[in-house]
Design a protein around this motif. Structure first.
Motif, PDB file in Angstrom:
ATOM      1  N   ARG A 338       0.880  -1.172   0.000  1.00 38.86           N
ATOM      2  CA  ARG A 338       0.000   0.000   0.000  1.00 38.86           C
ATOM      3  C   ARG A 338       0.913   1.216   0.000  1.00 38.86           C
ATOM      4  N   VAL A 340      -0.379   4.690   0.051  1.00 39.49           N
ATOM      5  CA  VAL A 340      -0.936   5.879   0.715  1.00 39.49           C
ATOM      6  C   VAL A 340      -2.043   5.502   1.686  1.00 39.49           C
ATOM      7  N   ASN A 341      -2.281   6.419   2.607  1.00 40.07           N
ATOM      8  CA  ASN A 341      -3.401   6.295   3.536  1.00 40.07           C
ATOM      9  C   ASN A 341      -4.616   6.944   2.879  1.00 40.07           C
ATOM     10  N   THR A 342      -5.652   6.174   2.619  1.00 42.63           N
ATOM     11  CA  THR A 342      -6.796   6.702   1.860  1.00 42.63           C
ATOM     12  C   THR A 342      -8.012   6.986   2.742  1.00 42.63           C
ATOM     13  N   VAL A 343      -7.788   7.148   4.036  1.00 38.64           N
ATOM     14  CA  VAL A 343      -8.935   7.307   4.918  1.00 38.64           C
ATOM     15  C   VAL A 343      -9.776   8.541   4.551  1.00 38.64           C
ATOM     16  N   TYR A 344      -9.123   9.590   4.044  1.00 34.29           N
ATOM     17  CA  TYR A 344      -9.893  10.761   3.578  1.00 34.29           C
ATOM     18  C   TYR A 344      -9.963  10.808   2.049  1.00 34.29           C
ATOM     19  N   GLN A 346      -8.628   9.458  -1.981  1.00 36.96           N
ATOM     20  CA  GLN A 346      -7.349   9.399  -2.690  1.00 36.96           C
ATOM     21  C   GLN A 346      -7.182  10.665  -3.503  1.00 36.96           C
TER      22      GLN A 346
END
Ligand code: 5GP
Length: 352
Positions: A338, A340-344, A346
């Motif tokens: 993975r 990137v962090n996609t919590v907010y 992409q």
């Protein structure tokens, strides 16, 4: 027997670049210009080795003027007439060092390149581009262009493997263009099942080309500034971008308004949209290998260019490369699951 190559081939999203201890503190210390001496010609070229793709939305005269301000290159698309070239050359004599003339491989294409080159001696690059660079017609055409223009810097593609990079250099190409199927509006991998993960294609072809004193362009598949840096770290001498530069105020493309929101059209040069525009439709023996998308209007291209150049400079400071040429030597890739962090959601990071 059918062969399966089981060494792993990777894409930009399969890796991150590992940071390295570095003396560099500021991005200002990084030099993003490169000077090249080429395999076949005595010409040298100095500039920022990022190229706007030879598509009719991004390889335009309008964008060429802007990219030249940043010392970048534009591969001008092949659909301008000789008289349009005449006007452009007459009105922009100082930026011709930053444009490439694109061409297909037909007799008409050859004649047109000759006609354009008759207007000025100041254009150095000829970009010979067909979707399937494995076709023998490309090798033959490259040899013919090399014979006619011994002093020009010849780009040829697209291919994705070592042996074909070598064949094209030996036929007369200074630079081999690498990428089959990675493009943002390309459907080749879906329609034909053919392709190669772009980062590995770059690594393989760079190895072959550099061994012959040639150079490569990593063409297609960059979605972010980080991908551009990964391409350079993989050994690309130049990186060609289409989608990243499309959809701006200054890019070409019809504007469509949907529920008050503005979009700009971007489409593959083998899409049915492009074929209708330039060759009267999709011939009945072929399928379209590109799609059309609507990009939410991105604003001015200057901001995007600055984000990309800033991103590459920053990568250099993270790995201690004072210039782009040092990036492959300094970089090591880490395989990841993975990136990137996609919590907010992409984002491509370019329009923040
Ligand atoms: P992007 O930067 O948008 O990911 O990729 C741009 C590249 O996609 C172009 O330079 C060209 O090599 C490739 N391309 C453009 N149009 C088409 C198309 O219709 N089909 C395919 N297969 N590739 C395309």
């Amino acid at each position: 027997m059918t062969r399966i190559a089981d060494d792993i081939k990777l894409d930009f999203d399969d890796v991150l670049i590992e940071p390295q201890r570095s003396e560099l503190f500021s991005r200002k210390e990084v030099n993003i210009e490169r000077t090249f001496t080429f395999k076949h010609t005595k010409e040298t070229w100095t500039g920022v080795p990022i190229i706007s793709a030879n598509m009719d939305t991004t390889g335009t005269f309008e964008l060429a003027k802007i990219f030249a301000e940043y010392k970048m290159l534009t591969a001008v698309h092949k659909h301008y007439s000789v008289s349009e070239w005449e006007d452009f050359i007459k009105n922009n004599p100082s930026i011709l060092n930053h444009v490439m003339v694109s061409t297909g491989v037909s007799e008409n294409d050859f004649q047109k390149v000759k006609d354009i080159m008759k207007i000025t001696n100041d254009i150095k690059f000829i970009c010979i581009d067909i979707a399937n660079g494995y076709s023998r017609i490309l090798e033959k055409f490259v040899s013919k262009v090399r014979k006619e223009f011994p002093e020009k810097i010849i780009v040829a593609g697209n291919v994705v493997s070592k042996n074909m990079a070598e064949v094209l250099h030996e036929s007369g190409a200074d630079i081999v263009k690498v990428g089959i199927g990675p493009g943002s509006v390309c459907t080749t991998r879906i329609i034909t099942g053919v392709g190669m993960p772009q980062l590995s294609a770059i690594i393989d072809c760079a190895d072959a080309s550099h061994g012959l004193k040639g150079h490569i362009i990593g063409d297609g598949g960059c979605k972010t500034a980080g991908d551009v840096s990964k391409a350079f770290c993989g050994g690309a001498d130049f990186v060609m971008l289409g989608g990243i530069f499309a959809g701006h105020e200054e890019s070409e493309g019809e504007i469509v308004t949907i529920e008050g929101k503005k979009f700009k059209k971007y489409y593959g040069m083998s899409s049915s949209t492009a074929m209708k525009k330039h060759s009267g439709g999709v011939k009945n023996y072929r399928a379209s290998e590109g799609k059309e998308v609507l990009i939410p209007l991105k604003g001015s291209i200057h901001k995007t260019i600055q984000q990309i150049l800033g991103g590459v400079r920053s990568t250099c400071t993270y790995i201690g490369a004072e210039k782009i040429k040092e990036m492959p030597k300094r970089a090591s890739f880490i395989r990841v699951n993975r990136i990137v962090n996609t919590v907010y959601g992409q984002s491509d990071g370019l329009n923040l």
